[in-house]
Design a protein around this motif. Structure first.
Motif, PDB file in Angstrom:
ATOM      1  N   GLU A   8       6.208   1.667 -25.914  1.00 48.14           N
ATOM      2  CA  GLU A   8       6.490   2.148 -27.264  1.00 48.14           C
ATOM      3  C   GLU A   8       5.699   1.321 -28.268  1.00 48.14           C
ATOM      4  O   GLU A   8       5.684   0.092 -28.212  1.00 48.14           O
ATOM      5  N   ASP A  41       8.018   9.935 -31.537  1.00 43.65           N
ATOM      6  CA  ASP A  41       9.480   9.966 -31.530  1.00 43.65           C
ATOM      7  C   ASP A  41      10.075   9.992 -32.932  1.00 43.65           C
ATOM      8  O   ASP A  41      11.131  10.550 -33.147  1.00 43.65           O
ATOM      9  N   LYS A  60       5.452   6.867 -28.126  1.00 45.06           N
ATOM     10  CA  LYS A  60       5.664   6.513 -26.726  1.00 45.06           C
ATOM     11  C   LYS A  60       4.410   6.945 -25.972  1.00 45.06           C
ATOM     12  O   LYS A  60       4.104   8.126 -25.883  1.00 45.06           O
TER      13      LYS A  60
END
Length: 68
Positions: A8, A41, A60
């Protein structure tokens, strides 16, 4: 069977969320090989003087683990 790892990253751009995603991938590929996808995200923006200043994303990034 391939094994895929996900990291991430937080990225920011003055142009757009799409540019922030490109920057996240560019940064990841400096140290990671085999990047196969990016999943955005979360979207955020900072505002200064009543105008959007920066576009921010949580990305991500997926890549395939190489077998030795």
């Amino acid at each position: 069977m391939a094994v895929v790892k996900v990291i991430e990253l937080l990225a920011e751009s003055e142009q757009s969320w799409e540019d922030a995603a490109r920057q996240a991938v560019a940064e990841a590929t400096k140290t990671v090989r085999g990047v196969s996808s990016v999943y955005v995200d979360n979207f955020q923006a900072t505002v200064e003087n009543d105008k959007v200043k920066n576009f921010r994303i949580n990305a991500k990034v997926s890549f395939v683990i190489e077998k030795s």
